[in-house]
Design a protein around this motif. Structure first.
Motif, mmCIF file in Angstrom:
data_model
loop_
_atom_site.group_PDB
_atom_site.id
_atom_site.type_symbol
_atom_site.label_atom_id
_atom_site.label_comp_id
_atom_site.label_asym_id
_atom_site.label_seq_id
_atom_site.Cartn_x
_atom_site.Cartn_y
_atom_site.Cartn_z
ATOM 1 N N UNK A 1 32.252 46.955 25.476
ATOM 2 C CA UNK A 1 30.948 47.242 24.873
ATOM 3 C C UNK A 1 29.850 47.315 25.932
ATOM 4 N N UNK A 2 29.905 46.415 26.917
ATOM 5 C CA UNK A 2 28.904 46.450 27.988
ATOM 6 C C UNK A 2 29.076 47.708 28.841
ATOM 7 N N UNK A 3 30.315 48.121 29.059
ATOM 8 C CA UNK A 3 30.584 49.355 29.787
ATOM 9 C C UNK A 3 30.009 50.555 29.040
ATOM 10 N N UNK A 4 30.160 50.538 27.724
ATOM 11 C CA UNK A 4 29.647 51.628 26.899
ATOM 12 C C UNK A 4 28.126 51.691 26.962
ATOM 13 N N UNK A 5 27.473 50.517 26.931
ATOM 14 C CA UNK A 5 26.012 50.451 27.025
ATOM 15 C C UNK A 5 25.529 51.038 28.351
ATOM 16 N N UNK A 6 26.327 50.821 29.409
ATOM 17 C CA UNK A 6 25.964 51.350 30.725
ATOM 18 C C UNK A 6 26.319 52.825 30.868
ATOM 19 N N UNK A 7 26.994 53.385 29.871
ATOM 20 C CA UNK A 7 27.371 54.790 29.920
ATOM 21 C C UNK A 7 28.514 55.081 30.875
ATOM 22 N N UNK A 8 29.410 54.080 31.055
ATOM 23 C CA UNK A 8 30.484 54.214 32.048
ATOM 24 C C UNK A 8 31.772 54.795 31.480
ATOM 25 N N UNK A 9 31.887 54.828 30.160
ATOM 26 C CA UNK A 9 33.099 55.397 29.575
ATOM 27 C C UNK A 9 34.033 54.359 28.990
ATOM 28 N N UNK A 10 35.152 54.842 28.440
ATOM 29 C CA UNK A 10 36.158 54.014 27.772
ATOM 30 C C UNK A 10 37.543 54.371 28.318
ATOM 31 N N UNK A 11 38.438 53.383 28.499
ATOM 32 C CA UNK A 11 38.216 51.943 28.321
ATOM 33 C C UNK A 11 37.405 51.354 29.471
ATOM 34 N N UNK A 12 36.591 50.363 29.151
ATOM 35 C CA UNK A 12 35.661 49.828 30.136
ATOM 36 C C UNK A 12 36.277 48.909 31.166
ATOM 37 N N UNK A 13 37.385 48.231 30.792
ATOM 38 C CA UNK A 13 37.979 47.232 31.686
ATOM 39 C C UNK A 13 38.270 47.724 33.094
ATOM 40 N N UNK A 14 39.052 48.797 33.253
ATOM 41 C CA UNK A 14 39.369 49.288 34.600
ATOM 42 C C UNK A 14 38.144 49.780 35.363
ATOM 43 N N UNK A 15 37.157 50.342 34.632
ATOM 44 C CA UNK A 15 35.946 50.852 35.281
ATOM 45 C C UNK A 15 35.111 49.704 35.828
ATOM 46 N N UNK A 16 34.903 48.672 35.003
ATOM 47 C CA UNK A 16 34.142 47.497 35.433
ATOM 48 C C UNK A 16 34.851 46.808 36.593
ATOM 49 N N UNK A 17 36.167 46.705 36.507
ATOM 50 C CA UNK A 17 36.961 46.069 37.565
ATOM 51 C C UNK A 17 36.759 46.794 38.893
ATOM 52 N N UNK A 18 36.838 48.112 38.860
ATOM 53 C CA UNK A 18 36.695 48.906 40.085
ATOM 54 C C UNK A 18 35.288 48.772 40.676
ATOM 55 N N UNK A 19 34.274 48.875 39.833
ATOM 56 C CA UNK A 19 32.898 48.757 40.306
ATOM 57 C C UNK A 19 32.588 47.358 40.831
ATOM 58 N N UNK A 20 33.148 46.357 40.167
ATOM 59 C CA UNK A 20 32.867 44.966 40.551
ATOM 60 C C UNK A 20 33.326 44.648 41.968
ATOM 61 N N UNK A 21 34.360 45.356 42.435
ATOM 62 C CA UNK A 21 34.851 45.120 43.801
ATOM 63 C C UNK A 21 33.814 45.543 44.840
ATOM 64 N N UNK A 22 32.869 46.384 44.422
ATOM 65 C CA UNK A 22 31.861 46.921 45.346
ATOM 66 C C UNK A 22 30.502 46.239 45.198
ATOM 67 N N UNK A 23 30.356 45.333 44.222
ATOM 68 C CA UNK A 23 29.049 44.765 43.916
ATOM 69 C C UNK A 23 28.900 43.305 44.271
ATOM 70 N N UNK A 24 27.687 42.788 44.076
ATOM 71 C CA UNK A 24 27.337 41.388 44.331
ATOM 72 C C UNK A 24 27.429 40.618 43.015
ATOM 73 N N UNK A 25 28.370 39.685 42.872
ATOM 74 C CA UNK A 25 28.546 38.974 41.600
ATOM 75 C C UNK A 25 27.412 38.023 41.256
ATOM 76 N N UNK A 26 26.545 37.744 42.226
ATOM 77 C CA UNK A 26 25.429 36.829 41.983
ATOM 78 C C UNK A 26 24.091 37.562 41.846
ATOM 79 N N UNK A 27 24.144 38.883 41.716
ATOM 80 C CA UNK A 27 22.911 39.677 41.659
ATOM 81 C C UNK A 27 22.122 39.436 40.376
ATOM 82 N N UNK A 28 22.824 39.246 39.244
ATOM 83 C CA UNK A 28 22.153 39.073 37.959
ATOM 84 C C UNK A 28 22.755 37.899 37.199
ATOM 85 N N UNK A 29 21.936 37.271 36.373
ATOM 86 C CA UNK A 29 22.376 36.137 35.560
ATOM 87 C C UNK A 29 22.371 36.533 34.084
ATOM 88 N N UNK A 30 23.460 36.187 33.396
ATOM 89 C CA UNK A 30 23.554 36.463 31.965
ATOM 90 C C UNK A 30 23.889 35.177 31.211
#
Length: 343
Positions: free
Chosen positions: A176-205
């Protein structure tokens, strides 16, 4: 006299993957899966389209499983099938095919709980001398698009759910969060791939405060959505400019939530043999967290091969192998079920 080899055909059709596998005496011989790309255009699985695709795929998938295993249908000892939970239309294709094929061959059928299959995927043997399976009892974190549970596995047929989500599952929140970001479906592999390139402490939820071992991910999903709305008000390109950091921060939050409750379960039960299963167990952030916990807390961990994380028939055949040894066969009139439960 040598015992006769036991060949189990497993059939999995609970959602949008049609899969068939052959196990000989518990050892994998083939595992064939046909996925359905048609759902990507709709941002989620369309049940009617899924059941139609299963009808088209099941015969060639079962045929290929037999061919790759080098086994004829006459050699089969039993057919195991996913009875539920899942999409009813999809389940019915696999259930009815299994019943018809078994009846024509004069062999028994074995009904399998889909969630039990995920937990027992750790018992799929690659070779005859494969002894990498966890000992009973062990704890299993079962995380997928539809389920987030902590299961205490006392025996293959005694799986006790000690914690579960009270709303959204972890995989559902990611999609659902992937969909909100407009990244496509299924979101799991997309988020996983992007997360390897990002800062996990950049934002707090938001982190939920739920008693016991239960989970909640609806608050996180809402927090993610509201934060994005505020950030994109000031900068319409915010998502595109920060998508890697957003993915990494989302993944870290979900993994932290999952592992906190799992740590509590390990501490309270004293069971340090800990497994992970289900589609989200393919996530690299979660796998890394398991490795870190093994080193820090002395856990013995069990992480499945990627091919056994998503819906697959090998795990269904594996449960079928256990039940075959106990002669736990199903009757021909046994219906499919869609409700999420362990028997």
């Amino acid at each position: 006299m040598k015992d006769k080899d036991v060949y189990i055909l497993g059939i999995e059709s609970s959602c949008d993957d049609t899969s068939a596998a052959i196990l000989r005496n518990g050892v994998i011989m083939s595992n064939v899966t046909a996925s359905q790309d048609v759902h990507k255009a709709y941002g989620g699985v369309v049940p009617e389209l899924a059941s139609r695709a299963h009808q088209q795929n099941i015969v060639p998938v079962v045929d290929q499983a037999l061919v790759r295993a080098g086994v004829t249908k006459e050699q089969l000892s039993a057919i195991a099938f996913t009875r539920g939970p899942g999409l009813m239309g999809s389940l019915l294709v696999g259930v009815n095919f299994a019943k018809g094929m078994a009846r024509s061959l004069g062999i028994p059928i074995i009904d399998v709980n889909h969630l039990q299959g995920h937990v027992l995927a750790h018992f799929i043997k690659e070779t005859d001398d494969d002894h990498s399976q966890p000992p009973f009892p062990f704890l299993c974190l079962l995380v997928s698009g539809g389920n987030s549970q902590i299961v205490k596995a006392n025996a293959y047929n005694d799986l006790e759910v000690i914690g579960q989500t009270i709303d959204d599952a972890a995989g559902e929140a990611i999609d659902k969060c992937s969909k909100v970001m407009g990244l496509g479906y299924p979101g799991g592999p997309i988020i996983d791939r992007l997360a390897r390139q990002g800062n996990p402490n950049a934002f707090q939820f938001a982190h939920p405060n739920v008693a016991g071992y239960d989970y909640s991910f609806s608050g996180l999903k809402t927090s993610f959505l509201y934060n994005l709305r505020e950030w994109t008000k000031d900068n319409p390109n915010f998502i595109e400019e920060n998508k890697a950091d957003l993915a990494a921060s989302l993944e870290k939050t979900i993994v932290d939530i999952l592992m906190r409750k799992l740590r509590k379960a390990v501490k309270d039960t004293g069971i340090k043999h800990v497994a992970v299963a289900g589609g989200v167990s393919a996530n690299n952030g979660l796998r890394n967290a398991f490795e870190e916990h093994a080193q820090k807390y002395g856990w013995t961990i069990y992480i499945p091969k990627f091919s056994y994380t998503t819906d697959n028939a090998a795990m269904i055949a594996c449960v079928g192998h256990f039940k075959y040894k106990d002669q736990k066969f199903a009757t021909i009139d046994l219906p499919a079920f869609s409700k999420v439960t362990f028997e």
